[in-house]
Design an enzyme around this catalytic site. Structure first.
Site, short mmCIF file in Angstrom:
data_model
loop_
_atom_site.label_atom_id
_atom_site.label_comp_id
_atom_site.label_asym_id
_atom_site.label_seq_id
_atom_site.Cartn_x
_atom_site.Cartn_y
_atom_site.Cartn_z
N LYS A 190 -1.03 -4.16 -11.58
CA LYS A 190 -2.38 -2.56 -10.05
C LYS A 190 -1.12 -2.14 -10.04
O LYS A 190 0.43 -2.71 -9.23
CB LYS A 190 -3.39 -3.77 -9.40
N LYS A 229 10.05 2.74 -1.93
CA LYS A 229 8.97 2.50 -1.94
C LYS A 229 8.53 4.24 -1.69
O LYS A 229 7.93 4.21 -0.96
CB LYS A 229 8.22 2.14 -1.25
N LYS A 286 0.26 -9.41 -4.00
CA LYS A 286 1.29 -8.84 -4.36
C LYS A 286 1.56 -7.65 -2.72
O LYS A 286 0.15 -7.16 -2.63
CB LYS A 286 1.05 -8.79 -5.45
N ASP A 287 2.74 -7.06 -2.87
CA ASP A 287 2.34 -5.80 -1.47
C ASP A 287 1.71 -4.52 -2.79
O ASP A 287 0.87 -4.68 -4.08
CB ASP A 287 3.87 -5.03 -2.39
N ARG A 288 1.46 -3.82 -1.89
CA ARG A 288 0.21 -3.30 -1.48
C ARG A 288 1.07 -1.74 -2.20
O ARG A 288 0.67 -1.39 -3.48
CB ARG A 288 -0.53 -2.66 -0.68
#
Length: 470
Positions: free
Chosen positions: A276, A247, A305-307
């Site tokens: 997104k 990340k 969902k993951d940011r």
């Protein structure tokens, strides 16, 4: 061969002793400062400038007011120096559970306890005032005091000279792999800490393997009645650490939702395929609701969902008998397809998620280790281990759940709004102290924008509700 205990245990502070914010976005949330006009990752043109400014500040070359002004200028003035100060002051989130007790146990065993940290004068003073674990540490070394930053070899040499310990006599725990590698190059015994796990347990287990008497490392985790930690404490692959980070950019973490069923093409709900990037779930719902002029409750999703990622998923919008308005356009949100269906999309309406994760900064010499680990995981599978995602930022959802089952309503209120559980963001301190004093009404405006559950609980108590009703 008999294990030889170290003469000194040296720990990093942020990510080992105290929990800290790990990104600018998280820092804004902790300080209740709106995040605006800035995207972390590949599009972050300020990253190098900010890191250089922080490096100078951590080496004691920049005064605190000058540092705040410099960061504000780097951001082009979209954050004021006062807002930068609030974010800076809220960066430390409190001690990790059990670390203070662990360090005290190490001292009782006759081993010295020290720290070697990249930090600054402001955070140093804050930890002196608020961190029980910091106060246990007897020998303290920091970048702003030495004028040096890890992983510069000179800062490790300065530590050796100050403590009089040989390289082989030092046990060093840090959460950043570059700092670990620098220490290893000098001959230090090291432990790479997983900051999302339980640092106290990781250090205790590592020292036990090095011959430190186990009874000296008995410590209490900050839980009720010593409930075992729900977090994973070991890995399937026990080979040496290959390092690597994830990340770094949002595009390094890709998530594709796998549908449970396909839309029929008819019905009052409009299904949209959404992509997104670097966007929290609630912000996505707000953007869609504003565009379609509907209540957010009329929007359905199969899951969050993951940011900090690029994610694709289906959502539904209740639009009976209405033609959708103009095309939805947004710089971090893209509509991939639209199709109608008869029911609202609800939590669990998915077959699963497919992930593509890029791991950066892996030592090329460790590629054989990575390959062997993948072979093991192919045969054994991957454990379904959860951290903050399921147990909360304070790692206490299991504690609250047990109190619900016990109908311990007063305990829930005290735990949720007070200071009895030490792991909480610094920006909440004033509100929590007011709740401890029974000043419920006064505490309500002190909670941050994201402290929804805490504020609702304080508001309920201010209205005179019973513990169970609150």
């Amino acid at each position: 061969m008999t294990a030889v205990p170290p003469k000194i245990v040296c720990v990093d502070l942020g990510g080992v002793v105290v929990r800290i914010c790990r990104s600018w976005t998280e820092g804004c949330a902790a300080a209740n400062v709106p995040s605006r006009g800035f995207i972390e990752g590949s599009e972050d043109a300020t990253r190098a400038q900010r890191h250089a400014a922080v490096d100078r500040y951590q080496r004691g070359l920049t005064a605190y007011p000058d540092f705040l002004n410099e960061i504000s200028t780097i951001f082009g003035g979209i954050y004021s120096p006062q807002e930068i100060g609030r974010i800076h002051e809220g960066w430390i989130l409190g001690d990790y559970p059990g670390v203070a007790e662990l360090l005290s146990g190490i001292q009782r065993s006759g081993i010295r306890v020290a720290c070697l940290s990249n930090t600054n004068d402001s955070h140093w003073k804050q930890m002196q005032e608020t961190s029980a674990a910091f106060r246990v540490i007897e020998t303290r070394h920091a970048s702003h005091l030495l004028g040096l930053n890890k992983p510069d070899p000179a800062i490790y040499a300065a530590f050796e000279n100050s403590t009089g310990c040989a390289q082989s006599e030092i046990f060093f725990a840090d959460d950043l792999i570059e700092n670990i590698r620098a220490a290893q190059a000098l001959g230090w015994d090291t432990l790479h800490i997983d900051h999302e796990g339980d640092p106290a347990r990781q250090i205790a287990e590592a020292l036990a393997k090095r011959g430190v008497i186990a009874t000296a490392l008995v410590f209490k985790t900050q839980t009720l009645d010593a409930i075992p930690s729900p977090l994973m404490t070991r890995t399937i692959c026990r080979a040496e650490q290959p390092g690597g980070v994830i990340k770094v950019r949002s595009a390094d973490f890709l998530v594709d939702e796998l549908p449970l069923y396909e839309p029929s093409g008819e019905g009052e709900h409009l299904y949209l395929g959404i992509q997104k990037e670097n966007m929290p779930h609630d912000e996505m719902l707000r953007i869609v609701a504003d565009h379609f002029k509907v209540d957010p409750d009329s929007i359905g999703t199969a899951g969050r969902k993951d940011r900090h990622a690029v994610t694709r998923q289906a959502i539904s919008v209740n639009l009976p008998g209405k033609e959708p308005p103009t095309e939805l356009t947004h710089d971090r949100l893209l509509v991939l397809w639209t199709l109608r269906h008869g029911n609202k999309l609800r939590t669990g309406h998915l077959a699963g998620n497919r992930f593509a994760i890029r791991v950066r900064e892996v030592d090329p010499l460790q590629i054989p280790v990575v390959y062997r680990r993948l072979q093991v995981l192919t045969k054994s599978g991957v454990p379904n281990g959860f951290g903050e995602q399921r147990f909360g930022q304070r790692l206490d959802n299991h504690l609250l759940g047990r109190m619900v089952l016990q109908e311990n309503w007063n305990g829930i209120i005290e735990h949720l709004t007070g200071t009895s559980h030490p792991l909480f963001p610094e920006h909440q301190r004033a509100a929590r102290m007011a709740c401890d004093a029974g000043e419920w009404s006064a505490s309500v405006p002190l909670w941050g924008a994201g402290d929804h559950a805490e504020r609702r609980m304080a508001l309920a108590k201010s209205r005179g509700w019973t513990a169970s009703r609150s």
